[in-house]
Design an enzyme around this catalytic site. Sequence first.
Site: not given
Lengths: 598, 173
Positions: A130-131, A68, A180, A502
Site C-alpha cells: 500500500f502506497q 505535497e 518505516k 501564453m
Amino acid sequence: MVIRARWGQTAHKGEARGAMKLTGAQALIKSLEREGVEVVFGLPGGAILPVYDPIIDSSIRHILVRHEQGAGHAAEGYAQVTGRPGVAIVTSGPGATNIVTALADAYMDSVPIVVITGQVATSSIGTDAFQEVDTTGITASVTKHNWLVTDANDIARVVAEAFHVATTGRPGPVLIDFPKDVANATIDYVEPTVLDLPGYHPAGEPTPDEVTAAYALLRDARRPVLYVGGGVLKANAAHELARLVELTGIPVVTTLMARGAFPDSHELHLGMPGMHGNFAAVTALQHSDLLVSLGARFDDRVTGRVEDFATGARVIHVDIDRAELGKVRRADVPIAADCRLAISAMNAHLERAPLAPGPERIGEWLSRCKDWKTRFPYTYDGAGDRAPGGIGRIKPQFVVEELRRLTPRDTILVSGVGQHQMWAAQHWGFEEPRSWVNSGGLGTMGFAVPAALGAKVGHPEKMVWAVDGDGCFQMTAQELVTATAEQIPIKVAILNNAYLGMVRQWQHMFYEQRYSEVYLSADLPDYVLWAEAMGCVGIRVTDPKDVAAAIERANGINDRPVVIDFRTDAMEQVFPMVPSGASNDEILVHPSQADQPR
Amino acid sequence: MTPTALNRAVQTRHHLVSARVENKAGVLLRVAGLFSRRGYNIISLAVAPTDDERFSRISIVVAVESNLLQQVIDQLDKLVNVVEISELDPGEANTAELLLVTVNAGIDTDAGLRGLAEATGAVVVEKTETQTMLRLVAEPALLDDFEQRLRSYQISELQRTGAVALPKLGGTS
C-alpha cells in the site's frame, strides 16, 4: 583510511562522539537540527508517521501544506530567497509522486532542496505494498542525487551527505527515501564526521591560465557582453559582478534566472535576453564579438536557433558544472569554477593590469547598445499613462509597474509561468539579488503561490508579492489555506485575463488564431469568494483607476494573505518575442516600434 | 561488402566507455538512464566489482556520435556515484569479451567445426553427439568473425558478455 570530507578537509574514519540511543526517526530530526534547519514544509501519511512524532518535540517549525507539490515549491521559494536549503517531508507513494514536479523544477533551476519521503518497510519494498512506489527510481533523473536508507545507522551520515550535495557545486534537489522500519529501529546515534562521497568533486577556483586567457579576450574584445545567468546569484557573486562591470565597462544582460543579479537601473544593464527579452539585450548578444557567460547555460529560450546565435562571438564560459561547458556552444575559454571565485580572480587580474576605459576601448559598441536600449524599451498601448486604456481595460504590464512603484525596494516578487511571468520579469525593475523567484527551466504553472509562501517564511520581514495568472492560480491556490492557517501573509496579484494566455498568444501568432482549449472564464471560479473562503482578503479590480488603491490596501494588510483579482486586457500579448525555433535576428517588437530602423 | 566487413564498419562507430563507480544499489539505473533519456541503445554492458570491493567497473559499448558522447560522459561524471569515467580509445586499450555458443553439431563428427575451434582457440565446454558448446575469449571483432563463421552451423543458443577493457601498458593514463 582517508576520505574526502565536508568542506574539503579530510577526516579519518572511526572518529565518532556523542553516542546515544535514538530511533531512526529521532536521528533524522536530530540530523536536520544539526544542519541548522529551522523550518520544514510537509504533509504526513502512513509511511512517514514515525518521523512526525519527534517533530512535536523539535525546534524545527513544521508548516502543514495542503498538497505535497506545495511543500516542494515552498521549499524552493525558501531556498531561493535565503540561499539556504529548503526542506520538505512527505509520505510514500502519492506523497512522493506529488512532489516530483517540484524536484524537477528545482533540478532545472539549480535550487537546493532536501526532500524526505516515507517509504514502506524494507521487508515490503517490491511487493506492491500500500502506497509503495519506487521513489528513488522515479526521482533519479530529477535529483542531483538520492538515497534509500536501509540501515538506521546510516541516517546521520546520509543527511549530512544530502545537505552537502544539495548546497555545494551546482546546487540542486536531493531526496532521502526513508522506510518505516528504518525509522522505527533503535540505534546508537553518532554524529557523522565523515562523508562517503568518493565521486563528488565540485569545481572551485579557476586556474591562473584560465584567468589569463579570459583577460586576453576581455582586453581585445570590441563588442563584448556579460551574459549573466542564475549561477551568479547562486554563487552570491553580485558584488563581484558589479566590480567586474566597473573594471571593464562592459554592458550586461541578466537572464530570467538572474534578474536582480545586477541592478536594472544601471546604465550598462541592457536587460533580459531571450524569447521575451528586450530588444537591446537580445540584439547585443547577436552582434557581440565576445560573450562572457557567467553561470548561464545557453538555454534554448535565450539562444533562439542555436546555429544563428551570436555567430561572430568568442565565448568565455564560466560554470561550476563542467558538463555545461560546450554543451550547447563551444567555449573559447571554458572555466569550470564557482562564479564568485572566477569573477574575483578576473577582477584581481584587471586591477593589476587595467583595461583602457570603456568609452575609449568600446565606445562605439556602447553607443550602439545605448541606442537600441533607448529606441526599443518595453512598451504597451497606453504605457506611461497612470490611468491607461481609455477603453477601460487594465493592462497587465501597468499592474506590474504599479506594484513596483507602490512596494518597498526590497520586496520579493514571485511568479508563476506564462505571460504574467514575462511581464513581471520585464516591468518590475529588479535592483537586488534574491528578490525574484520564478520557475525558469521547467516552466511549472502553479509555482507562484506555494513558492511565495516559502519565500515569506524565509524572509518574514520583507513584503512578498506573487504575480500569478488565472490558470496558474487554479493549480495550487489551496496553499493559501496553509498561508492563512500558518499566518504567512503573502499577497497575490492575479492578472486575470480569462485565458491560458501564453498558449493563447502562440495560437494567435502561429495557429491562425484558432484558439483551442485556452479559454478559462474570468468569473469561474469567483476568485474573491475563493480567496475569502481560504481566509484571505479578496479584492477585485476592474478599472485601471482603482489599481493603485487596491495595491495600497493590500500592502496595509499584514494579518492574513491578500488576493487581488485584476481583470486585465485579455488581448494583450508579450513583446518582444523571438518565435520558437527562429533566429534572435527575427525578434518581433511591439507594433508601435515595428517601423524603427534596427 | 562481406557481412564481416560490414560488421567492422559498424564497429568503428562504437565507443567504449569505462567508468569506475561506487558499488552501490541503483548506480546502474543512474548510468543507464543518461543513455536511455536520449534514446541511445547500449550495445553491451559489463559490470563487476574491482579489486577494491567498494567500487565496480562498468564498461559500456554504445553507438553514438563523438561530440554527443562527450556530453553524456560529462553528465555521467556528474553522477555522485561515478568516481572516474573515460572513453577508451580502441588503439590505446586492450579489449576482451567472452562468447558462449551451443551449435547443433557434434565436434567429434564434424571436421569443419573442429577446425574452426582449433583455428580460433575456442574451447569445448561440453559436447554430445549432436551438440557442442564452445567458449571463446577474444577481442569483440574476433568474436564477430567467429559468430559469422558459426552461421553455417545451426546455432542453438549464443550469449556474449559485452566488452571489458583496460588501458594498454605504458599509456598516458
